[in-house]
Design an enzyme around this catalytic site. Structure first.
Site: not given
Length: 208
Positions: A151-153
């Site tokens: 996701g955010c990585v």
């Protein structure tokens, strides 16, 4: 080397970007929401990744390398700052102001003076001043850990590349809900958008 690795190598994927001359460590959303067992976003490998992130931050501070943090925060559980994202992932309401799950996961905590980027979407760059801050500090390389890998990585590493920074993702310092999404996304990041390295490789490189 597997058949898949050989196929990707033959097509010219997974070239090395390498390190620039001025790195920073970027820790993406290292929140209690991902290490607390009663959280809907709990990651089984989250605590181990938190330990690796702490080592990255410690080495960076020792060498006077900037450490940048991101934190997801919404005014309330409606998450009106990112309505479509919240509609897709209702568990984002744990990041409403006042919810302790939105705080940093021990042993992680920003030191005085370290930049904390508050964001509403997956990427650390989406709707934030991060790219401008990095450019103003002559940063050319981002050493990335955080939650979650898929996701955010991933979103932050991709946007780092697209903003002209060299993304180096530290596999031990990232975590996901299961091993499959974690490994598959690391493979894809390493093939197309970032250099994926181990903590054992990252720490000495930060120390040089």
């Amino acid at each position: 080397m597997s058949d898949l690795d050989r196929d990707y190598a033959a097509a010219g994927f997974a070239r090395r970007l390498g390190w620039g001359v001025r790195p920073a460590v970027l820790l993406v959303d290292p929140a209690l929401a991902y290490t607390a067992e009663d959280s809907p976003l709990f990651l089984k490998s989250g605590q181990a990744a938190a330990g690796a992130m702490a080592l990255l931050a410690g080495k960076a501070r020792e060498k006077e390398i900037p450490v940048v943090w991101t934190s997801v925060r919404y005014a309330d559980e409606s998450c009106s700052e990112a309505p479509l994202f919240a509609a897709k992932v209702p568990a984002l309401k744990v990041f409403a102001a006042g919810n302790p799950l939105g705080g940093f996961a021990p042993p992680l905590s920003p030191a005085p003076g370290e930049l904390v980027v508050v964001k509403h979407y997956a990427s650390a760059f989406a709707g934030t001043s991060l790219a401008a801050w990095l450019a103003s500090h002559s940063i050319d390389t981002l050493v990335i850990g955080g939650y979650s890998t898929s996701g955010c990585v991933r979103a932050s590493a991709l946007d780092a590349l697209q903003h002209g920074f060299r993304p180096i993702v530290v596999r031990d310092a990232c975590a996901d809900r299961e091993g499959g999404p974690h490994e598959n996304n690391l493979f894809d990041l390493d093939a197309k958008y970032a250099d994926v390295i181990s903590l054992a490789e990252a720490l000495p490189a930060l120390g040089t």
